[in-house]
Design a protein around this motif. Structure first.
Motif: not given
Length: 288
Positions: A192-219
């Protein structure tokens, strides 16, 4: 004039010059690619070195040819884009599902070897991709996954999860532990701490990491070529573009149109996530 005034005057002149130079070096190739993709082949043969735009002669026929199925005489890029979208999206979702709890555990939980885990995660990047290609080829063949998009997704997950954990770990480490402790006191469990507290606060880094993974898989090209070369219907866009560039029968305009089709999704993704991406890429740079 004092030294400070001289330096400010020099920087005032150099700053716009450098910015314009970088813009030209960055945008000119994209401009040339777009213009060539819209020019008729007859006009290109008459004026091969011209990048001037004649709006009355621009055409979308090359894009129709690129996206049309192979059975209808086209290049079949619409299906290739679909395959790449499936592979890249699945890689991002699964990689983040593994990396988020993994990064949280490395940054918050105490266990044996915690200090060395980050280094071990990055060891995989010390080996060239071609070194891993042969054992992966044998493994996927034995699992009967060679020639399938599922097997390619598994390869990309194995490649991207370590660096995703490393990127996310640095951001989770900047979140104050007192915030999570307050959640635990209020009755939340660790999940619950991860889902309700840590993950929302870490959203910018999650988006950056997801974009990085997407570009690797795409190219990515090497593993896609290794595992999908026998199945034309399951090719990704990188394989399709390689086929266009290696054929002397394909006009330059069609090749450029294929390049635009491949580049456009990544550019759109970048602009849609630019604000969160810029925050996520600098996450973990400072503490306190």
């Amino acid at each position: 004039m004092s030294r400070d005034r001289v330096e400010r005057a020099v920087f005032a002149v150099l700053r716009p010059v450098v910015i314009v130079g970088f813009l030209i070096a960055t945008l000119l190739p994209f401009y040339a690619m777009l213009v060539l993709s819209l020019r008729p082949i007859e006009d290109l043969l008459r004026r091969p070195g011209s990048l001037a735009v004649d709006l009355s002669r621009l055409t979308l026929d090359t894009y129709v040819d690129v996206l049309r199925p192979v059975a209808e005489g086209g290049q079949g890029f619409l299906g290739l884009v679909g395959n790449s979208a499936v592979v890249a999206t699945a890689s991002v979702v699964v990689a983040l599902l593994i990396a988020v709890p993994g990064a949280y555990a490395v940054s918050r939980l105490d266990f044996f070897g915690r200090r060395h885990v980050s280094s071990l995660f990055l060891v995989v990047y010390l080996f060239p991709a071609i070194v891993l290609a042969i054992p992966l080829f044998v493994l996927l063949t034995q699992m009967q996954l060679r020639g399938s998009l599922v097997g390619l997704v598994l390869v990309y997950i194995a490649q991207t999860v370590p660096v995703a954990i490393y990127m996310l770990k640095n951001y989770f480490a900047t979140i104050p532990a007192s915030v999570e402790e307050a959640g635990l006191v209020d009755g939340l469990g660790r999940v619950g701490v991860i889902r309700r507290i840590s993950l929302p606060l870490a959203l910018p880094s999650v988006v950056a990491t997801g974009t990085f993974v997407f570009m690797i898989a795409w190219n990515e090209f090497l593993f896609a070529l290794l595992f999908l070369v026998e199945r034309r219907d399951r090719w990704t866009v990188s394989l399709g573009l390689a086929q266009l560039s290696g054929s002397i029968e394909v006009p330059t305009t069609v090749l450029m149109a294929g390049s635009v089709v491949i580049t456009l999704p990544v550019v759109l993704l970048f602009f849609l996530t630019e604000r969160l991406l810029s925050q996520g890429l600098t996450s973990g740079a400072e503490k306190g």
